[in-house]
Design a protein around this motif. Sequence first.
Motif, PDB file in Angstrom:
ATOM      1  N   TYR A 140       1.000  -1.097   0.003  1.00 46.74           N
ATOM      2  CA  TYR A 140       0.071   0.011   0.088  1.00 46.74           C
ATOM      3  C   TYR A 140       0.869   1.171  -0.009  1.00 46.74           C
ATOM      4  O   TYR A 140       2.254   1.324   0.422  1.00 46.74           O
ATOM      5  CB  TYR A 140      -0.774   0.135   1.361  1.00 46.74           C
ATOM      6  CG  TYR A 140      -2.084  -1.078   1.357  1.00 46.74           C
ATOM      7  CD1 TYR A 140      -1.707  -2.374   1.194  1.00 46.74           C
ATOM      8  CD2 TYR A 140      -3.313  -0.739   1.190  1.00 46.74           C
ATOM      9  CE1 TYR A 140      -2.785  -3.398   1.442  1.00 46.74           C
ATOM     10  CE2 TYR A 140      -4.258  -1.486   1.100  1.00 46.74           C
ATOM     11  CZ  TYR A 140      -4.048  -3.093   1.052  1.00 46.74           C
ATOM     12  OH  TYR A 140      -4.994  -3.961   1.334  1.00 46.74           O
ATOM     13  N   ARG A 141       0.260   2.527  -0.184  1.00 47.60           N
ATOM     14  CA  ARG A 141       1.114   3.718  -0.373  1.00 47.60           C
ATOM     15  C   ARG A 141       0.188   4.593   0.301  1.00 47.60           C
ATOM     16  O   ARG A 141      -1.148   4.729  -0.090  1.00 47.60           O
ATOM     17  CB  ARG A 141       1.693   3.939  -1.788  1.00 47.60           C
ATOM     18  CG  ARG A 141       0.911   4.252  -2.745  1.00 47.60           C
ATOM     19  CD  ARG A 141       1.596   4.438  -4.064  1.00 47.60           C
ATOM     20  NE  ARG A 141       0.514   5.112  -5.034  1.00 47.60           N
ATOM     21  CZ  ARG A 141       1.000   5.094  -6.210  1.00 47.60           C
ATOM     22  NH1 ARG A 141       2.117   4.529  -6.885  1.00 47.60           N
ATOM     23  NH2 ARG A 141       0.083   5.250  -7.280  1.00 47.60           N
ATOM     24  N   ARG A 151      -4.334   6.138   2.355  1.00 47.32           N
ATOM     25  CA  ARG A 151      -3.612   5.102   2.003  1.00 47.32           C
ATOM     26  C   ARG A 151      -4.334   4.242   0.909  1.00 47.32           C
ATOM     27  O   ARG A 151      -5.705   3.965   1.155  1.00 47.32           O
ATOM     28  CB  ARG A 151      -3.397   4.011   3.187  1.00 47.32           C
ATOM     29  CG  ARG A 151      -2.412   3.160   3.084  1.00 47.32           C
ATOM     30  CD  ARG A 151      -2.073   2.084   4.218  1.00 47.32           C
ATOM     31  NE  ARG A 151      -1.347   3.143   5.379  1.00 47.32           N
ATOM     32  CZ  ARG A 151      -0.617   2.584   6.376  1.00 47.32           C
ATOM     33  NH1 ARG A 151      -0.737   1.377   6.705  1.00 47.32           N
ATOM     34  NH2 ARG A 151      -0.357   3.446   7.260  1.00 47.32           N
ATOM     35  N   GLU A 152      -3.743   3.778  -0.143  1.00 44.30           N
ATOM     36  CA  GLU A 152      -4.226   2.866  -1.229  1.00 44.30           C
ATOM     37  C   GLU A 152      -3.443   1.775  -1.461  1.00 44.30           C
ATOM     38  O   GLU A 152      -2.375   1.637  -1.179  1.00 44.30           O
ATOM     39  CB  GLU A 152      -4.533   3.975  -2.337  1.00 44.30           C
ATOM     40  CG  GLU A 152      -3.188   4.364  -3.008  1.00 44.30           C
ATOM     41  CD  GLU A 152      -3.030   5.017  -4.257  1.00 44.30           C
ATOM     42  OE1 GLU A 152      -4.167   5.479  -4.726  1.00 44.30           O
ATOM     43  OE2 GLU A 152      -2.218   5.561  -4.801  1.00 44.30           O
ATOM     44  N   LEU A 153      -4.159   0.778  -1.928  1.00 44.31           N
ATOM     45  CA  LEU A 153      -3.531  -0.234  -2.463  1.00 44.31           C
ATOM     46  C   LEU A 153      -3.001  -0.117  -3.797  1.00 44.31           C
ATOM     47  O   LEU A 153      -3.205   0.087  -4.519  1.00 44.31           O
ATOM     48  CB  LEU A 153      -4.771  -1.351  -2.905  1.00 44.31           C
ATOM     49  CG  LEU A 153      -4.299  -2.726  -3.320  1.00 44.31           C
ATOM     50  CD1 LEU A 153      -3.314  -3.619  -2.245  1.00 44.31           C
ATOM     51  CD2 LEU A 153      -5.250  -3.622  -3.922  1.00 44.31           C
ATOM     52  N   VAL A 154      -1.718  -0.725  -3.655  1.00 46.47           N
ATOM     53  CA  VAL A 154      -0.660  -0.536  -4.877  1.00 46.47           C
ATOM     54  C   VAL A 154      -0.805  -2.075  -5.469  1.00 46.47           C
ATOM     55  O   VAL A 154      -1.099  -2.105  -6.837  1.00 46.47           O
ATOM     56  CB  VAL A 154       0.816  -0.515  -4.508  1.00 46.47           C
ATOM     57  CG1 VAL A 154       1.593  -0.461  -5.971  1.00 46.47           C
ATOM     58  CG2 VAL A 154       0.798   1.070  -3.806  1.00 46.47           C
ATOM     59  N   ALA A 155      -0.666  -3.156  -4.835  1.00 44.49           N
ATOM     60  CA  ALA A 155      -0.778  -4.523  -5.372  1.00 44.49           C
ATOM     61  C   ALA A 155      -0.729  -5.505  -4.371  1.00 44.49           C
ATOM     62  O   ALA A 155      -0.479  -5.417  -3.105  1.00 44.49           O
ATOM     63  CB  ALA A 155       0.611  -4.797  -6.318  1.00 44.49           C
ATOM     64  N   ASN A 156      -1.415  -6.526  -4.577  1.00 44.89           N
ATOM     65  CA  ASN A 156      -1.196  -7.867  -3.767  1.00 44.89           C
ATOM     66  C   ASN A 156      -1.236  -9.054  -4.636  1.00 44.89           C
ATOM     67  O   ASN A 156      -1.244  -9.079  -5.658  1.00 44.89           O
ATOM     68  CB  ASN A 156      -2.573  -7.942  -2.768  1.00 44.89           C
ATOM     69  CG  ASN A 156      -3.702  -7.745  -3.344  1.00 44.89           C
ATOM     70  OD1 ASN A 156      -3.821  -8.236  -4.669  1.00 44.89           O
ATOM     71  ND2 ASN A 156      -4.784  -7.373  -2.750  1.00 44.89           N
ATOM     72  N   ALA A 183       5.380   8.579  -2.299  1.00 46.02           N
ATOM     73  CA  ALA A 183       4.633   8.296  -1.085  1.00 46.02           C
ATOM     74  C   ALA A 183       5.247   7.201  -0.174  1.00 46.02           C
ATOM     75  O   ALA A 183       6.463   7.108  -0.486  1.00 46.02           O
ATOM     76  CB  ALA A 183       3.446   7.445  -1.665  1.00 46.02           C
ATOM     77  N   VAL A 184       4.743   7.177   0.982  1.00 49.47           N
ATOM     78  CA  VAL A 184       5.440   6.320   1.896  1.00 49.47           C
ATOM     79  C   VAL A 184       4.681   4.801   1.811  1.00 49.47           C
ATOM     80  O   VAL A 184       3.707   4.840   1.675  1.00 49.47           O
ATOM     81  CB  VAL A 184       5.140   6.546   3.457  1.00 49.47           C
ATOM     82  CG1 VAL A 184       5.530   5.289   4.297  1.00 49.47           C
ATOM     83  CG2 VAL A 184       5.833   7.918   3.700  1.00 49.47           C
ATOM     84  N   TYR A 185       5.499   3.911   1.269  1.00 52.95           N
ATOM     85  CA  TYR A 185       5.031   2.353   1.067  1.00 52.95           C
ATOM     86  C   TYR A 185       5.150   1.624   2.250  1.00 52.95           C
ATOM     87  O   TYR A 185       6.107   1.523   2.755  1.00 52.95           O
ATOM     88  CB  TYR A 185       5.848   1.947  -0.345  1.00 52.95           C
ATOM     89  CG  TYR A 185       5.580   2.654  -1.541  1.00 52.95           C
ATOM     90  CD1 TYR A 185       6.034   4.072  -1.839  1.00 52.95           C
ATOM     91  CD2 TYR A 185       4.841   2.068  -2.614  1.00 52.95           C
ATOM     92  CE1 TYR A 185       5.474   4.524  -3.026  1.00 52.95           C
ATOM     93  CE2 TYR A 185       4.708   2.590  -3.951  1.00 52.95           C
ATOM     94  CZ  TYR A 185       4.952   3.595  -4.092  1.00 52.95           C
ATOM     95  OH  TYR A 185       4.568   4.472  -5.172  1.00 52.95           O
ATOM     96  N   TYR A 186       3.953   0.872   2.374  1.00 56.35           N
ATOM     97  CA  TYR A 186       3.726   0.203   3.377  1.00 56.35           C
ATOM     98  C   TYR A 186       3.423  -1.332   3.002  1.00 56.35           C
ATOM     99  O   TYR A 186       2.627  -1.508   1.888  1.00 56.35           O
ATOM    100  CB  TYR A 186       2.632   0.304   4.394  1.00 56.35           C
ATOM    101  CG  TYR A 186       2.753   1.884   4.889  1.00 56.35           C
ATOM    102  CD1 TYR A 186       2.342   2.961   4.282  1.00 56.35           C
ATOM    103  CD2 TYR A 186       3.146   1.831   6.135  1.00 56.35           C
ATOM    104  CE1 TYR A 186       2.301   4.192   4.847  1.00 56.35           C
ATOM    105  CE2 TYR A 186       3.166   3.273   6.742  1.00 56.35           C
ATOM    106  CZ  TYR A 186       2.957   4.214   6.260  1.00 56.35           C
ATOM    107  OH  TYR A 186       3.088   5.407   6.736  1.00 56.35           O
ATOM    108  N   GLN A 245       9.836   5.241   2.458  1.00 57.09           N
ATOM    109  CA  GLN A 245       9.757   6.567   1.817  1.00 57.09           C
ATOM    110  C   GLN A 245      10.158   6.447   0.163  1.00 57.09           C
ATOM    111  O   GLN A 245      11.345   6.085   0.044  1.00 57.09           O
ATOM    112  CB  GLN A 245      10.330   7.803   2.438  1.00 57.09           C
ATOM    113  CG  GLN A 245      10.331   9.101   1.321  1.00 57.09           C
ATOM    114  CD  GLN A 245       8.696   9.584   1.444  1.00 57.09           C
ATOM    115  OE1 GLN A 245       8.048   9.655   2.293  1.00 57.09           O
ATOM    116  NE2 GLN A 245       8.354  10.000   0.472  1.00 57.09           N
ATOM    117  N   VAL A 246       9.328   6.570  -0.619  1.00 59.55           N
ATOM    118  CA  VAL A 246       9.718   6.358  -1.956  1.00 59.55           C
ATOM    119  C   VAL A 246       9.395   7.831  -2.831  1.00 59.55           C
ATOM    120  O   VAL A 246       8.446   8.472  -2.790  1.00 59.55           O
ATOM    121  CB  VAL A 246       9.135   5.453  -3.031  1.00 59.55           C
ATOM    122  CG1 VAL A 246       9.461   5.624  -4.329  1.00 59.55           C
ATOM    123  CG2 VAL A 246       9.281   4.230  -2.433  1.00 59.55           C
ATOM    124  N   THR A 247      10.546   8.479  -3.161  1.00 64.06           N
ATOM    125  CA  THR A 247      10.527  10.071  -3.536  1.00 64.06           C
ATOM    126  C   THR A 247      10.932   9.854  -5.040  1.00 64.06           C
ATOM    127  O   THR A 247      11.980   9.687  -5.384  1.00 64.06           O
ATOM    128  CB  THR A 247      11.369  10.905  -2.849  1.00 64.06           C
ATOM    129  OG1 THR A 247      10.777  11.067  -1.509  1.00 64.06           O
ATOM    130  CG2 THR A 247      11.211  12.390  -3.391  1.00 64.06           C
TER     131      THR A 247
END
Length: 121
Positions: A37-38, A45-50, A91-94, A116-118
């Motif tokens: 998530y990011r 916070r949103e889902l990126v992939a699973n 974003a910050v990726y979790y 953190q990804v910038t």
Amino acid sequence: QVQLVESGGGLVQSGGSLRLSCAVSGSIFSINNMGWYRQAPGKQRELVANITSGGSTNYADSVKGRFTISRDNAKNTEYLQMNSLKPEDTAVYYCHVRLKVTLWAYEDDYWGQGTQVTVSS
């Protein structure tokens, strides 16, 4: 205790690549879903992939064709390969996992600390 340790974030130019890793350790019986998530500043916070335990994947439309999620079940680790990065990916990726600590336990959700990804333009 279950721990998720993320690594691989950083600063990259637009069009560049990064690979995130999330290692899961502790008392684990089985891991079901793993995901990323990011959360960008001021946004939810949103889902990126699973990815399921069987290897089925799901991606947000905004990252399809650019990001790839994978997992190494022997190492209890998931990865997110991010290519063709854009400034809007900043974003910050979790990392997230859904797992059972024993055969009889219910599944529970665990989160990484965030990385953190910038992406600069």
